[in-house]
Design an enzyme around this catalytic site. Structure first.
Site, mmCIF file in Angstrom:
data_model
loop_
_atom_site.group_PDB
_atom_site.id
_atom_site.type_symbol
_atom_site.label_atom_id
_atom_site.label_comp_id
_atom_site.label_asym_id
_atom_site.label_seq_id
_atom_site.Cartn_x
_atom_site.Cartn_y
_atom_site.Cartn_z
ATOM 1 N N ASP A 142 -25.858 47.261 -44.525
ATOM 2 C CA ASP A 142 -25.521 45.962 -45.122
ATOM 3 C C ASP A 142 -24.874 46.113 -46.490
ATOM 4 O O ASP A 142 -24.416 45.137 -47.085
ATOM 5 C CB ASP A 142 -26.736 45.037 -45.190
ATOM 6 N N LYS A 181 -31.683 49.024 -38.013
ATOM 7 C CA LYS A 181 -32.468 49.344 -39.203
ATOM 8 C C LYS A 181 -32.956 48.050 -39.832
ATOM 9 O O LYS A 181 -32.234 47.046 -39.833
ATOM 10 C CB LYS A 181 -31.644 50.126 -40.222
ATOM 11 N N GLU A 236 -35.637 46.616 -43.270
ATOM 12 C CA GLU A 236 -36.361 46.979 -44.477
ATOM 13 C C GLU A 236 -37.792 46.457 -44.430
ATOM 14 O O GLU A 236 -38.072 45.402 -43.852
ATOM 15 C CB GLU A 236 -35.651 46.431 -45.712
ATOM 16 N N GLU A 275 -35.963 55.341 -50.000
ATOM 17 C CA GLU A 275 -34.990 55.129 -51.072
ATOM 18 C C GLU A 275 -35.646 55.045 -52.446
ATOM 19 O O GLU A 275 -36.672 54.374 -52.619
ATOM 20 C CB GLU A 275 -34.179 53.849 -50.832
#
Length: 339
Positions: free
Chosen positions: A100, A169, A171, A238
């Site tokens: 994104d 994917k 989050e 991350e």
């Protein structure tokens, strides 16, 4: 038969359709088919092509798991369109992620919260057309999966059916475990994303490193264990201290894909625009990014040279133009001069 085939051949050439096979033609006096190579030319909008030389074996869940078991680092790269996916695939990336982040690097948005499902699906399809060997993953945008596991599954199915990617994917940590389980139970591979989750930057106080305290590191580990239990095939980690990410990697039985998390992870991912240097001088670059090229400078040089040559009429030169016979030109000039 022969005149039909000749006409079809001419039509294909006019439309710019490329055939890899040879054209079969027949004569009335023979039942044998004679194979003649098909000649073709492309216009200025010819496709880039997707052939790899030599072709790589297609990456699958099985091959990714085999790499992980052998301790071979997994390479992941973002792509947002056909050209960026084409070069990433040709360069040997194991996974191509339609991230994104394209909201900023491809669409000029301020952050990832602006990008929509329809935006992502368009880019996923473009990437999928170029990718032949890498495993493709599409990023579910903010607002498309958080309401309920059912909403998330519906979006994930659209990414596979309409976006033509192989996995998705999303989050989030342990709070997203039921959602991840719902999607994986439907047979769709899920790449999780823990640590710094950019879609939640406002609740995190901005783009801040996660896991810098003992309690913070434990929360990241708990998230990792939860998404693993839910069925994720791997997870992005991350902006987490390298030591913490390394310990988390050792505690898991699925690969960790680091971005700003040190080299102790099972693999690494970078945004292609960042690492290739396709941005103007002065743009902010995160600490974890290593710039491997300067695509902006090379593109700028090429476009500037084109501008200069057009302004001075050095381009196009004779080698870039199509010929006409002297006789036909004289005839044309004669006809033009007629009253």
């Amino acid at each position: 038969m022969a005149h039909i085939l000749s006409r079809s051949r001419a039509l294909l050439l006019c439309r710019g359709i490329r055939l890899n096979a040879t054209l079969a033609t027949a004569t009335p006096s023979s039942s044998l088919w004679l194979q003649r190579p098909l000649q073709f030319r492309w216009s200025s909008h010819s496709p880039l092509g997707t052939g790899l030389d030599p072709p790589r074996k297609k990456m699958t869940m099985g091959s990714l798991q085999a790499m992980y078991r052998k301790g071979e680092p997994i390479t992941v790269m973002t792509a947002h369109d056909f050209p960026s996916a084409h070069v990433a695939d040709a360069a040997g990336m194991d996974i191509i992620l339609v991230g994104d982040s394209l909201a900023m690097v491809a669409l000029g948005m301020q952050d990832t919260s602006e990008v929509t499902v329809e935006d992502m699906l368009l880019h996923c399809r473009s990437v999928a057309r170029a990718t032949r060997a890498a495993f493709t993953v599409g990023d579910l945008p903010m607002g498309s999966y958080e309401i309920s596991p059912e909403q998330a599954l519906e979006t994930a199915i659209r990414f596979v059916k309409q976006g033509r990617v192989q996995g998705i994917k999303l989050e989030g940590g342990k709070e997203m475990a039921p959602t991840i389980a719902k999607i994986t139970q439907a047979g769709i591979p899920v790449l999780a994303h823990i640590g710094l989750t950019p879609q939640r930057q406002n609740s995190l106080g901005g783009f801040r490193v996660q896991g810098k305290t003992s309690k913070g590191a434990m929360r990241v580990l708990e998230d990792a264990l939860a998404i693993q239990e839910a069925g994720s095939f791997a997870t992005v980690v991350e902006a987490v201290p390298a030591e913490v990410a390394s310990i988390i990697t050792q505690k898991l039985s699925i690969p960790t894909i680091g971005i700003g998390a040190g080299n102790g992870c099972s693999g690494q991912v970078l945004v292609q625009v960042d690492m290739s240097g396709y941005f103007p001088p002065g743009r902010f670059i995160p600490k974890f990014v290593k710039q491997y090229g300067n695509v902006w400078a090379e593109s700028f040089r090429a476009i500037e040279s084109y501008r200069d040559e057009v302004k001075t009429r050095r381009y196009p030169g004779p080698e870039h133009t199509y010929p006409i016979s002297k006789e036909e030109l004289e005839e044309f000039v004669k006809d033009v001069g007629k009253p």
